[in-house]
Design an enzyme around this catalytic site. Sequence first.
Site, PDB file in Angstrom:
ATOM      1  CD  GLN A 254     -82.565 -23.150 -19.818  1.00 40.55           C
ATOM      2  OE1 GLN A 254     -82.903 -21.965 -19.795  1.00 40.55           O
ATOM      3  NE2 GLN A 254     -81.299 -23.529 -19.682  1.00 40.55           N
ATOM      4  CG  ASP A 255     -89.738 -19.709 -23.957  1.00 41.80           C
ATOM      5  OD1 ASP A 255     -90.709 -20.483 -23.830  1.00 41.80           O
ATOM      6  OD2 ASP A 255     -89.864 -18.507 -24.268  1.00 41.80           O
TER       7      ASP A 255
END
Length: 306
Positions: A254-255
Amino acid sequence: MNNLPVEYIAFGTPITDDEGYITNAIVFCHGWGGDYGSLRRIIDIMGPGEPIDTKKFFIIAITTLGSLNSASPSVMELGAKFPKYSIGDMVRFQMEFLKVKFNIKHLKGVIGNSMGGFEALTWGAKYPDYMDFLISLVSSYKVAGHNYALFKFMNNIIESDPNYNNGNYTKPLTNSLKLANESMYPYGLSREYYRYELSNDEIDLAMDEMAEEAVEEKWDANDIVYRNNASTAYDIEDIVSNIKAKSLIVAINQDQYFPPELDAIPMSKMIKDSKLIIYDSIMGHIGTHEIIKIKKELEEFLKDFK
């Protein structure tokens, strides 16, 4: 430049060889807005019996070149006369400090988070025999795309301030620094976190707090511009394959800054025999605070170096 100030903290017990050189040191390199205290990101895996065992390793976290409390335009009171520097200069700054302060000429390992990963990877690529292992946390082999645009946008905010005067300002550029820091807010967490974990009122409050952080932490305009320029120039794609140290590349699905498919995955293919770990964290880029999720994998990676 001589007698440069260096802020640092160290944990553990150094082990020396017959010639007096420390042989078990690990250096932690912090991210863009951090300092030596950013070591707290990995505190859950540090300590006696932990993957980063303080009985077996000597851990040093250094506030890098260009960051507040180590040598920087503001700390040296040179402003725009401070020499331009690169990520490679940050590495040399730390190497010289390790040599002078601790009599270290070879590291057990280097761990770098985000911008600190730029340093760790540059270190491994330019000085491949300097360390035994390397861990890159939520980082990349170059700054490109939206990361490049964000750094440029921050600098545009600062440099367009009527009082900037090509870096020769006489008072803090408070409003511009607030806006510059606030511009980073939408990327630190995952999109899911912003959408489902925060109300709009909470986002308003968080953005206000981030803006005030620039004032409370005594940000300096030249410090920011210089650091951003060093970051936008970062690109070791042509030499990253020089890395010989056993390497672990850690990414978070999810970066938003460094999506695995754009950064960690291709980089893992460039570095021979590297290991890639990708995990989930709704905290996004700052999900290294949840590094405990991969404790077993880190233990397995580090066991040969203890």
